[in-house]
Design a protein around this motif. Structure first.
Motif, PDB file in Angstrom:
ATOM      1  N   MET A   1       0.834  -1.187   0.000  1.00 20.56           N
ATOM      2  CA  MET A   1       0.000   0.000   0.000  1.00 20.56           C
ATOM      3  C   MET A   1       0.873   1.243   0.000  1.00 20.56           C
ATOM      4  O   MET A   1       1.910   1.269   0.646  1.00 20.56           O
ATOM      5  CB  MET A   1      -0.882   0.019   1.232  1.00 20.56           C
ATOM      6  N   LEU A   2       0.403   2.219  -0.681  1.00 25.81           N
ATOM      7  CA  LEU A   2       1.117   3.481  -0.769  1.00 25.81           C
ATOM      8  C   LEU A   2       0.601   4.418   0.321  1.00 25.81           C
ATOM      9  O   LEU A   2      -0.612   4.528   0.517  1.00 25.81           O
ATOM     10  CB  LEU A   2       0.873   4.089  -2.150  1.00 25.81           C
ATOM     11  N   PRO A   3       1.490   5.082   1.064  1.00 24.11           N
ATOM     12  CA  PRO A   3       1.034   6.031   2.081  1.00 24.11           C
ATOM     13  C   PRO A   3       0.174   7.128   1.459  1.00 24.11           C
ATOM     14  O   PRO A   3       0.408   7.578   0.341  1.00 24.11           O
ATOM     15  CB  PRO A   3       2.341   6.614   2.635  1.00 24.11           C
ATOM     16  N   ARG A   4      -0.840   7.555   2.166  1.00 19.26           N
ATOM     17  CA  ARG A   4      -1.815   8.536   1.694  1.00 19.26           C
ATOM     18  C   ARG A   4      -1.175   9.825   1.175  1.00 19.26           C
ATOM     19  O   ARG A   4      -1.698  10.447   0.260  1.00 19.26           O
ATOM     20  CB  ARG A   4      -2.795   8.877   2.813  1.00 19.26           C
ATOM     21  N   VAL A   5      -0.065  10.221   1.744  1.00 17.10           N
ATOM     22  CA  VAL A   5       0.580  11.469   1.327  1.00 17.10           C
ATOM     23  C   VAL A   5       0.917  11.445  -0.167  1.00 17.10           C
ATOM     24  O   VAL A   5       0.903  12.476  -0.821  1.00 17.10           O
ATOM     25  CB  VAL A   5       1.822  11.774   2.192  1.00 17.10           C
ATOM     26  N   PHE A   6       1.178  10.268  -0.716  1.00 17.99           N
ATOM     27  CA  PHE A   6       1.527  10.156  -2.128  1.00 17.99           C
ATOM     28  C   PHE A   6       0.316  10.087  -3.049  1.00 17.99           C
ATOM     29  O   PHE A   6       0.450   9.977  -4.256  1.00 17.99           O
ATOM     30  CB  PHE A   6       2.420   8.932  -2.365  1.00 17.99           C
ATOM     31  N   LEU A   7      -0.878  10.137  -2.484  1.00 15.99           N
ATOM     32  CA  LEU A   7      -2.087  10.088  -3.292  1.00 15.99           C
ATOM     33  C   LEU A   7      -2.629  11.473  -3.606  1.00 15.99           C
ATOM     34  O   LEU A   7      -3.704  11.607  -4.179  1.00 15.99           O
ATOM     35  CB  LEU A   7      -3.155   9.237  -2.593  1.00 15.99           C
ATOM     36  N   GLY A   8      -1.882  12.510  -3.250  1.00 14.75           N
ATOM     37  CA  GLY A   8      -2.283  13.877  -3.571  1.00 14.75           C
ATOM     38  C   GLY A   8      -1.975  14.203  -5.018  1.00 14.75           C
ATOM     39  O   GLY A   8      -1.106  13.593  -5.652  1.00 14.75           O
ATOM     40  N   SER A   9      -2.669  15.174  -5.550  1.00 19.59           N
ATOM     41  CA  SER A   9      -2.524  15.502  -6.963  1.00 19.59           C
ATOM     42  C   SER A   9      -1.105  15.926  -7.345  1.00 19.59           C
ATOM     43  O   SER A   9      -0.725  15.819  -8.503  1.00 19.59           O
ATOM     44  CB  SER A   9      -3.521  16.589  -7.355  1.00 19.59           C
ATOM     45  N   GLY A  10      -0.313  16.373  -6.385  1.00 20.24           N
ATOM     46  CA  GLY A  10       1.063  16.749  -6.670  1.00 20.24           C
ATOM     47  C   GLY A  10       1.931  15.580  -7.123  1.00 20.24           C
ATOM     48  O   GLY A  10       2.974  15.766  -7.731  1.00 20.24           O
ATOM     49  N   TYR A  11       1.484  14.362  -6.839  1.00 18.84           N
ATOM     50  CA  TYR A  11       2.229  13.164  -7.223  1.00 18.84           C
ATOM     51  C   TYR A  11       1.632  12.460  -8.440  1.00 18.84           C
ATOM     52  O   TYR A  11       2.220  11.541  -8.968  1.00 18.84           O
ATOM     53  CB  TYR A  11       2.304  12.174  -6.049  1.00 18.84           C
ATOM     54  N   TYR A  12       0.444  12.882  -8.872  1.00 16.71           N
ATOM     55  CA  TYR A  12      -0.182  12.267 -10.045  1.00 16.71           C
ATOM     56  C   TYR A  12       0.685  12.508 -11.262  1.00 16.71           C
ATOM     57  O   TYR A  12       1.277  13.562 -11.420  1.00 16.71           O
ATOM     58  CB  TYR A  12      -1.560  12.846 -10.304  1.00 16.71           C
ATOM     59  N   PHE A  13       0.735  11.523 -12.141  1.00 16.25           N
ATOM     60  CA  PHE A  13       1.532  11.642 -13.341  1.00 16.25           C
ATOM     61  C   PHE A  13       0.632  11.392 -14.542  1.00 16.25           C
ATOM     62  O   PHE A  13       0.115  10.291 -14.721  1.00 16.25           O
ATOM     63  CB  PHE A  13       2.698  10.649 -13.325  1.00 16.25           C
ATOM     64  N   ASP A  14       0.432  12.427 -15.342  1.00 16.97           N
ATOM     65  CA  ASP A  14      -0.466  12.324 -16.487  1.00 16.97           C
ATOM     66  C   ASP A  14       0.262  12.123 -17.812  1.00 16.97           C
ATOM     67  O   ASP A  14      -0.383  11.997 -18.850  1.00 16.97           O
ATOM     68  CB  ASP A  14      -1.359  13.558 -16.564  1.00 16.97           C
ATOM     69  N   GLY A  15       1.589  12.065 -17.806  1.00 21.19           N
ATOM     70  CA  GLY A  15       2.349  11.855 -19.032  1.00 21.19           C
ATOM     71  C   GLY A  15       2.628  10.391 -19.300  1.00 21.19           C
ATOM     72  O   GLY A  15       3.655  10.044 -19.883  1.00 21.19           O
ATOM     73  N   TYR A  16       1.724   9.532 -18.877  1.00 25.42           N
ATOM     74  CA  TYR A  16       1.922   8.086 -18.943  1.00 25.42           C
ATOM     75  C   TYR A  16       2.081   7.563 -20.366  1.00 25.42           C
ATOM     76  O   TYR A  16       2.751   6.570 -20.583  1.00 25.42           O
ATOM     77  CB  TYR A  16       0.777   7.352 -18.242  1.00 25.42           C
ATOM     78  N   SER A  17       1.496   8.207 -21.359  1.00 23.00           N
ATOM     79  CA  SER A  17       1.576   7.678 -22.725  1.00 23.00           C
ATOM     80  C   SER A  17       3.022   7.647 -23.240  1.00 23.00           C
ATOM     81  O   SER A  17       3.375   6.794 -24.050  1.00 23.00           O
ATOM     82  CB  SER A  17       0.697   8.476 -23.677  1.00 23.00           C
ATOM     83  N   ALA A  18       3.863   8.549 -22.748  1.00 21.36           N
ATOM     84  CA  ALA A  18       5.272   8.567 -23.154  1.00 21.36           C
ATOM     85  C   ALA A  18       6.019   7.328 -22.658  1.00 21.36           C
ATOM     86  O   ALA A  18       7.094   7.014 -23.163  1.00 21.36           O
ATOM     87  CB  ALA A  18       5.953   9.826 -22.620  1.00 21.36           C
ATOM     88  N   PHE A  19       5.453   6.616 -21.688  1.00 24.82           N
ATOM     89  CA  PHE A  19       6.090   5.435 -21.120  1.00 24.82           C
ATOM     90  C   PHE A  19       5.488   4.145 -21.653  1.00 24.82           C
ATOM     91  O   PHE A  19       5.825   3.061 -21.205  1.00 24.82           O
ATOM     92  CB  PHE A  19       6.000   5.467 -19.592  1.00 24.82           C
ATOM     93  N   GLY A  20       4.564   4.278 -22.592  1.00 19.34           N
ATOM     94  CA  GLY A  20       3.966   3.089 -23.196  1.00 19.34           C
ATOM     95  C   GLY A  20       2.967   2.370 -22.318  1.00 19.34           C
ATOM     96  O   GLY A  20       2.652   1.211 -22.558  1.00 19.34           O
ATOM     97  N   VAL A  21       2.486   3.058 -21.297  1.00 17.54           N
ATOM     98  CA  VAL A  21       1.446   2.470 -20.445  1.00 17.54           C
ATOM     99  C   VAL A  21       0.135   3.173 -20.770  1.00 17.54           C
ATOM    100  O   VAL A  21       0.115   4.323 -21.192  1.00 17.54           O
ATOM    101  CB  VAL A  21       1.788   2.599 -18.944  1.00 17.54           C
ATOM    102  N   GLY A  22      -0.941   2.479 -20.606  1.00 20.94           N
ATOM    103  CA  GLY A  22      -2.243   3.040 -20.946  1.00 20.94           C
ATOM    104  C   GLY A  22      -2.772   3.996 -19.897  1.00 20.94           C
ATOM    105  O   GLY A  22      -2.190   4.163 -18.826  1.00 20.94           O
TER     106      GLY A  22
END
Length: 56
Positions: free
Chosen positions: A1-22
């Motif tokens: 499980m990931l600690p809640r602090v890392f679930l904030g929008s500051g840690y979200y990554f929206d450039g996933y397509s550059a990594f070949g993940v959907g």
């Protein structure tokens, strides 16, 4: 499980397509965690997938 602090929008990554993940399924987000990219259920914090070393 990931600690809640890392679930904030500051840690979200929206450039996933550059990594070949959907786009994350509903209820999940890609999260940058150090050098890794994690697919995380934002409600539970459970990690569904890990892309190790994505940010090296």
């Amino acid at each position: 499980m990931l600690p809640r602090v890392f679930l904030g929008s500051g840690y979200y990554f929206d450039g996933y397509s550059a990594f070949g993940v959907g786009a994350p399924p509903r209820g999940f987000r890609w999260v940058r965690y150090g050098p890794d990219l994690l697919l995380v259920n934002v409600r539970t914090g459970r990690i569904a997938r890990v892309v190790r070393g994505a940010f090296y």
